[in-house]
Design a protein around this motif. Structure first.
Motif: not given
Length: 883
Positions: A108-134
């Motif tokens: 799965t994407p190893p890139v820097k992600n949004l760690w926690w979304s209060e709005a979604s009550n879910y985290g970006g552990y999966h790698g698909y919510w990038a903050r820095d693709f690089k």
């Protein structure tokens, strides 16, 4: 013609790249250094690969120091949070993966992600919510950890596939009211503090529509979530599940992504890209991204990669006996003038594997799908899977035998097979962790002696040791039109032939006159088998007759009589005995052919066999185990009555069999039609009562949630062994394009049936925290939701778990005009003689696409219910029917 031209162009491109790589100057200092360190290596023959797909966070925790950054994002007890898996952990487990047979690892994407979304009550552990693709996410390790993983893989002759995202970033904004396309600032609101949720990489940080410079940059599509999945404009420009949709028509976005993903190719030596949500990006973007002069394939060529695999996630299914899904997937290969991907994920095949081996659909559906699979521009590099991280596990709904058969298909057909993490340990939960202490794992899940590990290991050996599996043509030999049963196909390569056969039914079947088109005088060597101990085959002019056990898998290699077995065979035992003499002088026939006829009353069937044979077997729907005897008179005459009493339209297959002489009659296929119900009951349920046990439950708060959990009434009809439940709903929606035709509701249905032949019964209802009403017990359960439909038995050892799956599913029809869901149960398939006296409990809730009941908490959220503590019953509406 356009498709053929696309194939020609693709082949020419790959040939040209290969030739260019052969003649490229390999003496430059840069390239010498890369090859020496094994960071960047030439492309493999992708059709020979076996891919292991893993979620970094859920696979192996190699460094506990990077688990928790104290922002509330880490909690291994929850599926929604970071669990601790990392890149070092993957590197530590390469022996485990290689011994399993994997030759490539897709992460799965190893890139820097949004760690926690209060709005979604879910985290970006999966790698698909990038903050820095690089950059590498700190939870997963460092760039050096990633480079080391690549080097370790390449040193073993293995390859690295990186999952990449180009459609979206994270949940950044939404429209709180009605969307105005003429003024996209209206009702726009951010989903949190932009300093905590916005991307940090340029230009993706420009995500605030209310800021003039961000609006003018036009990096994002300022749109709400998709409401109409059939609209191409919404599909490519609106948000997928509140994920900020990138404006991929922007040259700035295109160039940023070229730079980003060429970086990973150069810096880490990535060998292929799996592309997430490819369906939600415009076709022209893919052509430019891959094929511009400064695109991905040009960069791959510079690195000596003649075949840089790019396979897109195009989440599209096909209707039974139609290729509408394959047509959509094929469009993403592009055209001769504008090529796009060079491979795709085989979603239509995945769907057919599930419906045939988990739900009991006719094997002819899968045979048709395999034929359509061969029509892709390059079927040998289509990436085939049975499980992945976005769908429910096969074993959540299907049996172990069915799972083995589904895996056996993807390992024995053209295409690249994928093993999803945990499949080799028979996991039932989609995102269960593999390491001790991770989600749902009290201990490590790396058992190299487990049944499924060894089974997949054997399949890997079969595929690796036999080039015919990765290069041979495929042709269908036989499949069952009516339901579970035989699936047989042949592979041919360089003068060799292999026959693959499976019995998807839960009973023994008679394989009759299977025309291999190989010819007479052949014997067979077993390359692979499961559930077959000894087998005697009668071979007359290449037509085979034999008995195949329930759930059996058999792979045979055709040999001349005097040819020695192949020493590389994965099965050393010769299990097959071939007989070349048959009783051609015996005749068995009906007085009257009934194939194609429709009957609404019992049928009198008669005929004759050669005199002296006193007993025959009547085989109905291929079930040899349930075959009934029929006796003949001294002249060989027989006569019997076939009952027609099951409600609705029922398809039947009937055949007579003389076991001692291996002689069969012609196969009779006909229809029974019964309109009048013997039992009929209509139960009204109160309106507006889908509020839980205490009337205080609240539904999930996302905008599409609606009132789909509200049952207004149920009508039950039964005759013979068939039952039809008609559920009249307050609302039926099909927003998410669910395979079963409805969404936002899950039905948990439980039966107490006096005639059900089962020694198992229970009172507790698994996963929904309650018991069968009125103190009753149940012996048959049914889960039905948008992406799942399966029957199961109680688990006598762990009442909170479901027991064995039947491998059969009721027939579902949805009437949107009438707001009705019809469920047809075929009792003869599940040992129900009749439904008289049955008690049926129907309850509603909702499930995720991965097949888990949505959470219940005191306060509701976008994707969980509210109004009660977590351990309270997961029931929004319910009713009880007594037949």
């Amino acid at each position: 013609m356009l498709r053929m031209n696309g194939v020609i162009l693709l082949c020419f491109f790959l040939f040209s790249c290969g030739k260019a790589a052969e003649h490229e100057d390999t003496n430059t200092s840069k390239k010498n250094q890369l090859i020496k360190n094994q960071t960047v290596v030439p492309s493999p023959e992708w059709q020979d690969q076996i891919i292991y797909f893993l979620m970094i966070d859920r696979f192996s925790d190699g460094n506990a120091a990077n688990n928790d950054f104290d922002e509330g994002e880490f909690n291994p007890e929850k599926e929604s949070h970071f669990n601790g898996g990392d890149l070092i952990g993957i590197t530590n487990k390469l022996d485990y993966l290689q011994d399993l047979g994997a030759t490539s690892v897709w992460i799965t994407p190893p890139v820097k992600n949004l760690w926690w979304s209060e709005a979604s009550n879910y985290g970006g552990y999966h790698g698909y919510w990038a903050r820095d693709f690089k950059s590498v996410d700190p939870h997963f390790g460092s760039l050096e950890d990633y480079k080391n993983l690549s080097t370790q893989l390449h040193d073993r002759g293995m390859y690295l596939i990186q999952d990449i995202v180009l459609n979206h970033t994270a949940p950044l904004f939404e429209y709180s009211g009605e969307y105005n396309s003429e003024n996209t600032a209206e009702n726009f609101q951010l989903l949190g503090d932009k300093n905590r949720i916005f991307p940090t990489q340029a230009p993706f940080e420009k995500a605030n529509r209310l800021k003039r410079s961000d609006a003018q940059a036009n990096i994002y599509n300022w749109t709400p979530s998709i409401a109409d999945h059939s609209s191409y404009e919404q599909q490519t420009r609106y948000q997928l599940g509140n994920l900020a949709d990138l404006n991929t028509r922007s040259p700035i976005v295109l160039e940023a992504f070229k730079d980003t993903y060429k970086y990973w190719m150069n810096e880490v030596g990535v060998d292929a890209f799996r592309v997430d949500t490819a369906k939600y990006v415009e076709h022209p973007f893919w052509h430019h991204f891959f094929y511009d002069e400064d695109g991905i394939h040009a960069e791959a060529k510079k690195l000596g990669k003649s075949h840089f695999l790019t396979f897109g996630e195009v989440f599209q299914f096909s209707s039974p006996f139609q290729n509408n899904g394959e047509q959509v997937l094929t469009s993403y290969y592009g055209s001769e003038a504008h090529p796009e991907f060079n491979s795709v994920l085989g979603f239509p095949l995945y769907q057919s594997l599930e419906t045939v081996f988990s739900e009991g659909s006719p094997t002819e559906q899968l045979a048709y799908r395999l034929q359509q699979h061969m029509q892709y521009p390059d079927p040998f590099t289509v990436v085939n899977f049975v499980d992945n991280h976005d769908v429910k596990r096969f074993l959540a709904a299907g049996s172990l035998l069915g799972f083995k058969q589904a895996l056996s298909v993807i390992f024995t057909i053209p295409g690249i097979p994928v093993i999803y993490q945990g499949s080799e340990q028979a996991h039932k939960e989609t995102r269960q962790a593999m390491f001790a202490g991770g989600y749902m794992s009290q201990e490590d899940q790396f058992n190299t002696q487990s049944e499924m590990y060894r089974f997949i290991q054997s399949l890997s050996h079969l595929r690796t040791n036999n080039k015919i599996m990765t290069r041979g043509n495929l042709s269908i030999l036989k499949a069952n039109k009516q339901g579970p049963g035989l699936l047989a196909y042949r592979r041919d390569y360089q003068g060799e032939s292999v026959i693959v056969m499976m019995n998807s039914a839960d009973h023994t079947i008679l394989v009759d006159e299977l025309d291999t088109k190989i010819g007479a005088g052949k014997t067979f060597e077993v390359l692979f088998s499961e559930g077959v101990e000894n087998l005697t085959i009668t071979n007359q002019q290449g037509q085979l007759n034999f008995v195949l056990p329930a759930g059996a898998i058999l792979v045979l290699k055709a040999k001349n009589k005097d040819e020695k077995p192949d020493s590389s065979s994965s099965n050393s035992k010769q299990l097959v005995q071939v007989l070349h003499s048959v009783n051609s002088d015996i005749t068995l026939q009906f007085d009257e052919e009934i194939s194609g006829e429709v009957f609404n009353e019992d049928i009198e069937i008669s005929g004759a066999i050669t005199a002296g044979i006193t007993e025959l077997k009547v085989i109905v729907d291929g079930n040899l185990d349930a075959a009934q005897p029929v006796f003949t008179d001294e002249e060989g005459r027989f006569k019997f009555t076939f009952p027609i009493n099951n409600l609705g339209e029922t398809q039947y297959q009937l055949q007579l069999y003389a076991p001692k002489y291996q002689v069969t009659s012609s196969l009779q296929t006909f229809t029974g039609l019964v309109d009048n119900a013997e039992i009929q009951q209509h139960v009204i349920d109160a309106n507006n009562d889908a509020k839980g046990f205490d009337g205080n439950y609240l539904s999930p708060q996302h905008e599409k949630s609606g009132e789909q959990r509200e049952v207004l009434s149920v009508e039950a009809k039964s005759a013979g062994a068939n039952l039809v439940l008609s559920l009249n709903m307050k609302q039926i929606s099909h927003i998410w394009g669910a395979a079963k035709g409805f969404d936002n509701v899950a039905f948990s249905i439980y039966f107490n049936i006096p005639s059900h032949e089962s020694e198992k019964s229970a009172k507790a209802l698994p996963y929904i925290n309650t018991n069968m009403p009125q103190g009753k017990s149940w012996s048959l359960g049914h889960i039905l939701y948008g992406w799942g439909n399966y029957l199961f038995e109680p688990n006598l050892h762990e009442s909170h778990e479901r027991g064995d799956k039947t491998g059969l599913s009721p027939k579902i029809e949805v009437d949107y005009d009438e707001q009705r869901i019809d469920i047809a149960y075929f009792g003869e398939q599940i040992n129900v003689a009749d439904w008289a006296g049955a008690t049926i409990y129907i309850s509603t809730w909702d499930m995720s696409g991965e097949g888990t009941y949505r959470d219940l908490q005191p306060e509701p959220g976008p994707w969980h219910f509210g109004g009660a503590e977590a351990g309270s019953p997961k029931v929004m509406d319910d009713l009880l029917i007594q037949l």
